[in-house]
Design a protein around this motif. Structure first.
Motif, PDB file in Angstrom:
ATOM      1  N   ASP A   1       0.850  -1.192   0.000  1.00  0.00           N
ATOM      2  CA  ASP A   1       0.000   0.000   0.000  1.00  0.00           C
ATOM      3  C   ASP A   1       0.887   1.244   0.000  1.00  0.00           C
ATOM      4  N   PRO A   2       0.775   2.121  -1.004  1.00  0.00           N
ATOM      5  CA  PRO A   2       1.637   3.313  -1.057  1.00  0.00           C
ATOM      6  C   PRO A   2       1.511   4.203   0.170  1.00  0.00           C
ATOM      7  N   ASP A   3       0.322   4.257   0.737  1.00  0.00           N
ATOM      8  CA  ASP A   3       0.104   5.131   1.887  1.00  0.00           C
ATOM      9  C   ASP A   3       0.743   4.556   3.151  1.00  0.00           C
ATOM     10  N   ALA A   4       0.601   3.248   3.346  1.00  0.00           N
ATOM     11  CA  ALA A   4       1.239   2.602   4.491  1.00  0.00           C
ATOM     12  C   ALA A   4       2.758   2.683   4.368  1.00  0.00           C
ATOM     13  N   LEU A   5       3.266   2.470   3.153  1.00  0.00           N
ATOM     14  CA  LEU A   5       4.710   2.551   2.942  1.00  0.00           C
ATOM     15  C   LEU A   5       5.242   3.943   3.256  1.00  0.00           C
TER      16      LEU A   5
ATOM     17  N   LEU B   1      13.354   2.090   2.214  1.00  0.00           N
ATOM     18  CA  LEU B   1      11.963   2.357   2.560  1.00  0.00           C
ATOM     19  C   LEU B   1      11.443   3.589   1.828  1.00  0.00           C
ATOM     20  N   ILE B   2      12.282   4.601   1.689  1.00  0.00           N
ATOM     21  CA  ILE B   2      11.881   5.805   0.957  1.00  0.00           C
ATOM     22  C   ILE B   2      11.715   5.483  -0.516  1.00  0.00           C
ATOM     23  N   THR B   3      12.613   4.692  -1.054  1.00  0.00           N
ATOM     24  CA  THR B   3      12.513   4.288  -2.464  1.00  0.00           C
ATOM     25  C   THR B   3      11.204   3.545  -2.720  1.00  0.00           C
ATOM     26  N   ALA B   4      10.868   2.617  -1.835  1.00  0.00           N
ATOM     27  CA  ALA B   4       9.622   1.872  -1.990  1.00  0.00           C
ATOM     28  C   ALA B   4       8.411   2.793  -1.937  1.00  0.00           C
ATOM     29  N   ALA B   5       8.435   3.767  -1.035  1.00  0.00           N
ATOM     30  CA  ALA B   5       7.322   4.706  -0.937  1.00  0.00           C
ATOM     31  C   ALA B   5       7.212   5.562  -2.190  1.00  0.00           C
ATOM     32  N   ALA B   6       8.342   5.971  -2.749  1.00  0.00           N
ATOM     33  CA  ALA B   6       8.328   6.801  -3.952  1.00  0.00           C
ATOM     34  C   ALA B   6       7.786   6.041  -5.154  1.00  0.00           C
ATOM     35  N   ARG B   7       7.988   4.742  -5.185  1.00  0.00           N
ATOM     36  CA  ARG B   7       7.488   3.932  -6.300  1.00  0.00           C
ATOM     37  C   ARG B   7       6.002   3.652  -6.200  1.00  0.00           C
ATOM     38  N   GLY B   8       5.419   3.939  -5.043  1.00  0.00           N
ATOM     39  CA  GLY B   8       4.019   3.616  -4.829  1.00  0.00           C
ATOM     40  C   GLY B   8       3.072   4.407  -5.705  1.00  0.00           C
ATOM     41  N   ASP B   9       3.356   5.681  -5.912  1.00  0.00           N
ATOM     42  CA  ASP B   9       2.538   6.539  -6.774  1.00  0.00           C
ATOM     43  C   ASP B   9       3.467   7.571  -7.388  1.00  0.00           C
TER      44      ASP B   9
END
Length: 343
Positions: A102-106, A133-141
């Protein structure tokens, strides 16, 4: 976007949870009615649910901000939710366990990891470890600038070089050219990298404001630069007229934002600090009227160990000054650039 993309950083070459009942604008309020870091009407239910271990309302809130591209509010909500998770992480752990992509949870998880690493004695090393962790969040949306604001903060703490930082900055402004959080992150990196170079910070804030809509929060970026200067002990003197101009931009923005509302309270609290330091008492009184009973930890926690008490004392100073009684600058319990006839 062209104007903002051309706007370069100087180093780039080429709480307390409370209910938020409305308070009428201008209606007198007592010290006991003042709320510190009150969540707005959208965030409050998410925090209450999180306290019960339920992540559903937080997930719904952040999904709504992402769907509507409400990037300023999304940034604020992510920061507040991560702060809550520092002491009550169960709801976030459950959210990540049930929706690991989930992009928001990440994003909340990445913000929490950065917040924790920032407090580590080995800050730079700890921050580098949370980069994935930041990279994963940036890939979310791919549209979302908030992970890039987080990446900019992370780069400052990790003592990243200018080349890497300018790459992050370019990616951030491609997504949201006027995003306030990203601009604050860049301003703070600039102030840290070129300590004492306050003129460059004001230049950056001025260019950002000139390129932004009249109701964009980035119009208040100059007040952040003024705060950095007024609480610093080094660098050349900034002319008084430049401080006044920064305050005037924020004053023009303030009536365009909701009055007596927690959402713009942080901007107004910061503006009040600067106006009082400049001894612009009537302007400070007007901002307190628009602000209503909403105190925010920042900026008062930067000058006092009791931000709520300091805010209340400043309110008293403003009331006394506008009534013609003797008053002075905000009391600073930690020192700083405080002197009569400051500039």
């Amino acid at each position: 976007m062209v104007g903002t993309m051309a706007m370069q950083l100087p180093f780039i070459r080429a709480s307390r949870m409370t209910r938020t009942a409305p308070h009428p604008v201008g209606e007198p309020y007592t010290d006991d009615e003042v709320l510190l870091d009150a969540p707005d009407a959208r965030l409050s239910p998410a925090l209450v649910a999180a306290a019960r271990g339920d992540h559903g309302p937080a997930a719904g809130l952040l999904l709504a901000t992402r769907a509507a591209a409400e990037w300023e509010r999304r940034d604020r909500y992510v920061t507040r939710l991560a702060a809550f998770a520092r002491s009550r992480p169960e709801w976030l752990d459950a959210w990540l366990a049930t929706s690991p992509k989930d992009p928001d949870a990440l994003l909340v998880g990445a913000q929490l990891a950065v917040d924790r690493a920032w407090q580590s004695p080995a800050r730079a090393e700890a921050l580098r470890e949370v980069s994935p962790l930041i990279t994963a969040a940036a890939r979310g949306d791919q549209r979302d600038p908030v992970p890039w604001r987080l990446a900019l903060d992370h780069a400052r703490g990790a003592q990243a070089g200018h080349t890497y930082f300018e790459e992050l900055w370019a990616a951030a402004v491609r997504r949201a050219p006027h995003h306030y959080g990203c601009h604050v992150a860049a301003l703070r990196y600039l102030a840290t990298s070129w300590h004492g170079s306050h003129h460059e910070c004001f230049d950056f804030a001025d260019r950002a404001a000139q390129d932004a809509p009249a109701d964009a929060l980035v119009q208040a970026l100059g007040v952040r630069a003024a705060f950095g200067y007024l609480t610093d002990r080094c660098g050349p003197v900034v002319p008084r007229e430049r401080l006044d101009a920064a305050a005037d931009r924020a004053i023009a923005l303030s009536p365009l934002l909701p009055a007596a509302d927690p959402w713009p309270a942080r901007m107004r609290n910061l503006l009040v600090y600067v106006l009082v330091r400049l001894e612009r008492w009537p302007d400070a009184a007007e901002q307190l009227r628009l602000n209503g009973p909403y105190a925010t930890s920042f900026p008062w926690d930067q000058v006092s160990d009791d931000p709520l008490g300091h805010f209340l004392r400043v309110c008293g100073d403003v009331r006394a000054a506008t009534a013609g009684e003797p008053s002075g600058h905000p009391r600073s319990e930690r020192g700083g650039r405080v002197r009569s006839g400051d500039h």
